[in-house]
Write an enzyme that holds these catalytic residues in place. Structure first.
Site, PDB file in Angstrom:
ATOM      1  N   ASP A  14       0.803  -1.225   0.000  1.00 39.38           N
ATOM      2  CA  ASP A  14       0.000   0.000   0.000  1.00 39.38           C
ATOM      3  C   ASP A  14       0.837   1.277   0.000  1.00 39.38           C
ATOM      4  OD1 ASP A  14      -2.162  -1.763   0.169  1.00 39.38           O
ATOM      5  OD2 ASP A  14      -2.066  -1.778   2.355  1.00 39.38           O
ATOM      6  N   LYS A  17       1.630   2.157  -5.125  1.00 42.99           N
ATOM      7  CA  LYS A  17       2.146   1.611  -6.394  1.00 42.99           C
ATOM      8  C   LYS A  17       1.200   1.926  -7.556  1.00 42.99           C
ATOM      9  CE  LYS A  17       2.196  -2.450  -4.353  1.00 42.99           C
ATOM     10  NZ  LYS A  17       1.985  -2.065  -2.961  1.00 42.99           N
ATOM     11  N   LYS A  19      -0.964   4.289  -7.974  1.00 43.33           N
ATOM     12  CA  LYS A  19      -0.910   5.700  -8.361  1.00 43.33           C
ATOM     13  C   LYS A  19       0.339   5.993  -9.192  1.00 43.33           C
ATOM     14  CE  LYS A  19      -0.011  10.313  -7.093  1.00 43.33           C
ATOM     15  NZ  LYS A  19      -0.112  11.497  -6.269  1.00 43.33           N
ATOM     16  N   GLY A  41      -4.721  -4.253  -3.719  1.00 40.82           N
ATOM     17  CA  GLY A  41      -5.705  -3.195  -3.945  1.00 40.82           C
ATOM     18  C   GLY A  41      -4.929  -1.952  -4.315  1.00 40.82           C
ATOM     19  N   HIS A  42      -4.956  -1.597  -5.579  1.00 48.59           N
ATOM     20  CA  HIS A  42      -4.159  -0.465  -6.066  1.00 48.59           C
ATOM     21  C   HIS A  42      -5.092   0.691  -6.421  1.00 48.59           C
ATOM     22  CE1 HIS A  42      -0.564  -3.273  -7.227  1.00 48.59           C
ATOM     23  NE2 HIS A  42      -0.903  -3.352  -5.955  1.00 48.59           N
ATOM     24  N   THR A  43      -4.903   1.819  -5.734  1.00 53.32           N
ATOM     25  CA  THR A  43      -5.817   2.949  -5.888  1.00 53.32           C
ATOM     26  C   THR A  43      -5.248   3.989  -6.846  1.00 53.32           C
ATOM     27  OG1 THR A  43      -6.295   2.600  -3.564  1.00 53.32           O
ATOM     28  CG2 THR A  43      -7.241   4.570  -4.560  1.00 53.32           C
ATOM     29  N   ARG A 144       1.962 -28.736  -8.075  1.00 57.32           N
ATOM     30  CA  ARG A 144       1.715 -29.197  -9.450  1.00 57.32           C
ATOM     31  C   ARG A 144       0.321 -29.762  -9.645  1.00 57.32           C
ATOM     32  NH1 ARG A 144       7.259 -32.362  -9.105  1.00 57.32           N
ATOM     33  NH2 ARG A 144       6.298 -32.682  -7.071  1.00 57.32           N
ATOM     34  N   GLN A 231       1.750  -6.264  -3.434  1.00 58.07           N
ATOM     35  CA  GLN A 231       2.286  -6.472  -2.074  1.00 58.07           C
ATOM     36  C   GLN A 231       3.615  -5.705  -1.978  1.00 58.07           C
ATOM     37  OE1 GLN A 231       1.044  -9.630  -3.768  1.00 58.07           O
ATOM     38  NE2 GLN A 231      -0.761  -8.592  -3.065  1.00 58.07           N
ATOM     39  N   THR A 308      -9.668  -5.003   1.806  1.00 55.86           N
ATOM     40  CA  THR A 308     -10.465  -5.561   2.909  1.00 55.86           C
ATOM     41  C   THR A 308     -11.119  -4.500   3.785  1.00 55.86           C
ATOM     42  OG1 THR A 308      -8.501  -5.589   4.309  1.00 55.86           O
ATOM     43  CG2 THR A 308      -8.984  -7.607   3.085  1.00 55.86           C
ATOM     44  N   GLY A 309     -10.708  -3.236   3.654  1.00 48.12           N
ATOM     45  CA  GLY A 309     -11.261  -2.166   4.478  1.00 48.12           C
ATOM     46  C   GLY A 309     -10.735  -2.165   5.909  1.00 48.12           C
ATOM     47  N   ARG A 310      -9.813  -3.090   6.216  1.00 48.36           N
ATOM     48  CA  ARG A 310      -9.281  -3.147   7.584  1.00 48.36           C
ATOM     49  C   ARG A 310      -8.404  -1.930   7.861  1.00 48.36           C
ATOM     50  NH1 ARG A 310      -6.173  -8.814   7.520  1.00 48.36           N
ATOM     51  NH2 ARG A 310      -5.723  -8.053   5.437  1.00 48.36           N
ATOM     52  N   ARG A 312      -5.185   0.027   8.770  1.00 53.75           N
ATOM     53  CA  ARG A 312      -3.768  -0.341   8.670  1.00 53.75           C
ATOM     54  C   ARG A 312      -3.039   0.111   9.927  1.00 53.75           C
ATOM     55  NH1 ARG A 312      -3.621   2.301   2.747  1.00 53.75           N
ATOM     56  NH2 ARG A 312      -4.556   0.607   1.562  1.00 53.75           N
TER      57      ARG A 312
HETATM   58  P1  GDP Z   1      -0.894   0.336  -3.481  1.00 51.77           P
HETATM   59  O1  GDP Z   1      -1.463  -0.958  -3.019  1.00 51.77           O
HETATM   60  O2  GDP Z   1       0.582   0.404  -3.285  1.00 51.77           O
HETATM   61  O3  GDP Z   1      -1.278   0.694  -4.890  1.00 51.77           O
HETATM   62  O4  GDP Z   1      -1.501   1.451  -2.531  1.00 51.77           O
HETATM   63  P2  GDP Z   1      -3.043   1.582  -2.036  1.00 51.77           P
HETATM   64  O5  GDP Z   1      -3.845   2.110  -3.156  1.00 51.77           O
HETATM   65  O6  GDP Z   1      -3.497   0.334  -1.382  1.00 51.77           O
HETATM   66  O7  GDP Z   1      -2.883   2.618  -0.859  1.00 51.77           O
HETATM   67  C1  GDP Z   1      -2.341   3.881  -1.061  1.00 51.77           C
HETATM   68  C2  GDP Z   1      -3.372   4.915  -0.595  1.00 51.77           C
HETATM   69  O8  GDP Z   1      -2.751   6.172  -0.463  1.00 51.77           O
HETATM   70  C3  GDP Z   1      -4.501   5.118  -1.590  1.00 51.77           C
HETATM   71  O9  GDP Z   1      -5.659   5.453  -0.900  1.00 51.77           O
HETATM   72  C4  GDP Z   1      -4.009   6.297  -2.417  1.00 51.77           C
HETATM   73  O10 GDP Z   1      -5.059   7.027  -3.015  1.00 51.77           O
HETATM   74  C5  GDP Z   1      -3.310   7.110  -1.377  1.00 51.77           C
HETATM   75  N1  GDP Z   1      -2.158   7.915  -1.851  1.00 51.77           N
HETATM   76  C6  GDP Z   1      -1.218   7.597  -2.767  1.00 51.77           C
HETATM   77  N2  GDP Z   1      -0.263   8.552  -2.836  1.00 51.77           N
HETATM   78  C7  GDP Z   1      -0.618   9.492  -1.927  1.00 51.77           C
HETATM   79  C8  GDP Z   1      -0.015  10.709  -1.494  1.00 51.77           C
HETATM   80  O11 GDP Z   1       1.046  11.116  -1.930  1.00 51.77           O
HETATM   81  N3  GDP Z   1      -0.671  11.398  -0.501  1.00 51.77           N
HETATM   82  C9  GDP Z   1      -1.838  10.959   0.037  1.00 51.77           C
HETATM   83  N4  GDP Z   1      -2.394  11.675   1.007  1.00 51.77           N
HETATM   84  N5  GDP Z   1      -2.427   9.810  -0.338  1.00 51.77           N
HETATM   85  C10 GDP Z   1      -1.814   9.085  -1.313  1.00 51.77           C
HETATM   86  P1  IMO Z   2      -1.005  -4.230  -2.258  1.00 55.10           P
HETATM   87  O1  IMO Z   2      -0.599  -4.732  -3.639  1.00 55.10           O
HETATM   88  C1  IMO Z   2      -0.956  -4.789   2.031  1.00 55.10           C
HETATM   89  C2  IMO Z   2      -1.036  -8.897   3.530  1.00 55.10           C
HETATM   90  C3  IMO Z   2      -2.271  -9.366   4.247  1.00 55.10           C
HETATM   91  C4  IMO Z   2      -1.675 -10.412   5.167  1.00 55.10           C
HETATM   92  C5  IMO Z   2      -0.583 -11.027   4.311  1.00 55.10           C
HETATM   93  C6  IMO Z   2      -0.995 -12.305   3.595  1.00 55.10           C
HETATM   94  O2  IMO Z   2      -2.305  -3.512  -2.256  1.00 55.10           O
HETATM   95  O3  IMO Z   2       0.103  -3.474  -1.627  1.00 55.10           O
HETATM   96  P2  IMO Z   2      -2.609 -12.927   1.588  1.00 55.10           P
HETATM   97  O4  IMO Z   2      -4.005 -12.534   1.297  1.00 55.10           O
HETATM   98  O5  IMO Z   2      -1.632 -12.568   0.538  1.00 55.10           O
HETATM   99  O6  IMO Z   2      -2.491 -14.371   1.995  1.00 55.10           O
HETATM  100  O7  IMO Z   2      -2.217 -12.100   2.929  1.00 55.10           O
HETATM  101  O8  IMO Z   2      -0.227 -10.052   3.357  1.00 55.10           O
HETATM  102  N1  IMO Z   2      -1.276  -8.350   2.167  1.00 55.10           N
HETATM  103  C7  IMO Z   2      -1.198  -7.047   1.867  1.00 55.10           C
HETATM  104  N2  IMO Z   2      -0.977  -5.971   2.658  1.00 55.10           N
HETATM  105  N3  IMO Z   2      -1.100  -4.626   0.705  1.00 55.10           N
HETATM  106  C8  IMO Z   2      -1.292  -5.692  -0.104  1.00 55.10           C
HETATM  107  O9  IMO Z   2      -1.300  -5.585  -1.446  1.00 55.10           O
HETATM  108  C9  IMO Z   2      -1.393  -6.970   0.477  1.00 55.10           C
HETATM  109  N4  IMO Z   2      -1.610  -8.205   0.001  1.00 55.10           N
HETATM  110  C10 IMO Z   2      -1.523  -9.040   1.040  1.00 55.10           C
HETATM  111  O10 IMO Z   2      -2.876  -8.319   4.945  1.00 55.10           O
HETATM  112  O11 IMO Z   2      -1.060  -9.785   6.259  1.00 55.10           O
HETATM  113 MG    MG Z   3      -2.956  -1.665  -1.714  1.00 51.56          MG
END
Ligand code: GDP
Ligand code: IMO
Ligand code: MG
Length: 431
Positions: A14, A17, A19, A41-43, A144, A231, A308-310, A312
């Site tokens: 998170d 990536k 973005k 989950g990539h936002t 396998r 991840q 998952t909405g959990r 962080r």
């Molecule tokens: P990813 O899994 O690495 O693609 O990241 P996520 O999308 O799960 O989480 C990153 C969160 O931070 C998202 O809600 C983005 O919209 C937000 N975000 C990304 N870059 C920035 C930033 O520079 N500033 C702020 N405030 N939010 C950001």
């Molecule tokens: P992005 O790509 C953050 C975490 C889970 C758990 C562990 C194993 O959005 O950065 P899994 O479902 O893979 O068996 O879970 O890894 N996890 C992540 N944490 N960002 C993710 O992906 C994640 N994908 C898995 O919370 O601790």
């Molecule tokens: Mg993410």
């Protein structure tokens, strides 16, 4: 022949990536995912709208770019269909520019059930999995016995599917898992299976390719390819905080196996870190904050899982972990995201070393999960102003530039850009 560039997370996921891939996509011809699956989950945010992608590469909103799901990725057909439909509602027809490797493995509904069964069996030492079936599906790949995208065209697909499902049901029984009470999105296993089978029709509308040939041909044709990680380093199956990790190679080496490119074909490696640190799920996190500062980071940073909405877990940036990530991945460029979350902080801390049993160390120890680790903190003066409207690196507050320069000095890697809001337009490249 061009080289493949890589973009991956250096912390526990998170980092932003999605973005950054979206921002870099105009410079590339192909965006390729190499591992992970719907646990990601990539936002992306632009024009006032937020989009969350799970399996589909983050270049999908640029319709002149090819997006590829590589052999190292796991596809859950029902989640895939939902993503395709959500894109269609936004006017994006992914069938035009999304290609899928025939060798990508499938997540079955019973893999998802096994994820829940394994977590239940682990009790207090559960991983905190996203419960998307990642661990069980990669287990079957290595054992396998998995099913791949190309297999859905085969005459014996149904037979093989049922054989695997029966195996899973037997394992669930051994673990004393209550299959009858198990639900996915409110549905029983059988109900979900029906939807899953129906979703295969959506998958069949896409171009299935021998992606290793496809990607190498792109490189020979001097096309620019960006590999998008999911991840992050500290969740890597080998070098992460095992067993609190995901089940794939999240590191640069995973690009070679997850797409079929040679190590000598890897070009730049762009690593992303937040200006602080987060983790979702269980496992060690030495700089975690349990106080109001941690809660403020969570609130200001909207730190809730995109999948998952959990909430962080939040803490200070961890340089020993970051240096480890730079070493393992061969990071050539750093991207720092979310410093804006700390705009109001009078003081910001950075962990520069660990203290373990009275000894100071720079290394990530084997006993990371079991031994108490005290972070050695260095304090920085906060910038205490908004970063809004900043358009060049030089305009960033001097305190922030000092903080960023320390990250560069401590990791030995130059920062290429800093992100200061969720929006696509707010990425400041360092000249
Ligand atoms: P990813 O899994 O690495 O693609 O990241 P996520 O999308 O799960 O989480 C990153 C969160 O931070 C998202 O809600 C983005 O919209 C937000 N975000 C990304 N870059 C920035 C930033 O520079 N500033 C702020 N405030 N939010 C950001
Ligand atoms: P992005 O790509 C953050 C975490 C889970 C758990 C562990 C194993 O959005 O950065 P899994 O479902 O893979 O068996 O879970 O890894 N996890 C992540 N944490 N960002 C993710 O992906 C994640 N994908 C898995 O919370 O601790
Ligand atoms: Mg993410």
């Amino acid at each position: 022949m061009t080289k493949i560039d890589v973009l991956l997370g250096l912390q526990w996921g998170d980092e932003g990536k999605g973005k950054i891939v979206d921002v870099l996509t105009p410079d590339y011809d192909v965006i390729a995912r190499f591992q992970g699956g719907p646990n990601a989950g990539h936002t992306l945010e632009f024009n006032g709208t937020k989009h969350v992608l799970h399996i589909i590469p983050s270049g999908i909103f640029h319709d002149d770019k090819i997006n590829l799901i590589g052999n190292g990725v796991l596809i859950e057909p029902n989640i895939f269909r939902q993503e395709i439909e959500a894109l269609a509602e936004k006017g994006v027809d992914a069938t035009r520019n999304l290609y899928i490797s025939k060798k990508a493995h499938l997540i079955l509904p019973s893999h998802r059930m096994m994820d829940a069964a394994n977590e239940q069996a682990k009790g207090n030492s559960r991983i905190g999995s996203t419960l998307k079936g990642i661990g069980p599906a990669y287990t079957d790949k290595i054992a396998r016995s998995g099913l791949r995208v190309g297999d859905i065209m085969a005459d014996d697909f149904s037979e093989r599917y049922h054989l695997l499902k029966v195996q899973h049901l037997q394992m669930a029984q051994t673990l004393r898992f209550d299959v009858d009470s198990f639900r996915i999105d409110g549905m029983t296993l059988d109900q979900y299976e029906e939807l899953w089978m129906h979703s295969l029709d959506t998958l069949r509308r896409f171009r299935f390719v021998n992606s290793e040939y496809f990607i190498n041909q792109c490189l020979r044709d001097d096309k620019k390819v960006l590999a998008e990680g999911a991840q992050a380093m500290m969740l890597d199956i080998d070098f992460g905080t095992y067993p609190f990790v995901t089940s794939s190679s999240t590191i640069t080496a995973g690009v070679c196996t997850g797409l079929g490119v040679a190590p000598s074909s890897v070009g730049r490696v762009m690593g992303i870190t937040k200006a602080y640190c987060t983790r979702v799920g269980a496992g060690p996190f030495p700089t975690e904050l349990f106080d109001q500062t941690g809660r403020t980071l969570c609130e200001q940073g909207h730190e809730f899982g995109a999948t998952t909405g959990r909430p962080r877990r939040c803490g200070w940036i961890d340089l020993p972990a970051l240096r480890y990530a730079c070493m393992i991945n061969g990071v050539t460029d750093l991207f720092v995201t979310k410093p804006d979350v700390m705009n109001n902080f009078p003081q910001i801390n950075m962990c520069t070393a660990y203290e373990i049993e009275g000894q100071r160390t720079d290394e990530i120890p084997f006993e990371y999960n079991t031994v108490p680790i005290t972070p050695v903190l260095t304090s920085f003066e906060g910038w205490q102003c908004s970063l809004e409207g900043t358009t060049s690196y030089d305009q960033l507050p001097v305190q922030l530039r000092h903080y960023l320069a320390t990250i560069e000095q401590q990791t030995g890697v130059s920062i290429r850009a800093v992100s200061i809001s969720p929006d696509r337009k707010d990425v400041i490249f360092k000249q």
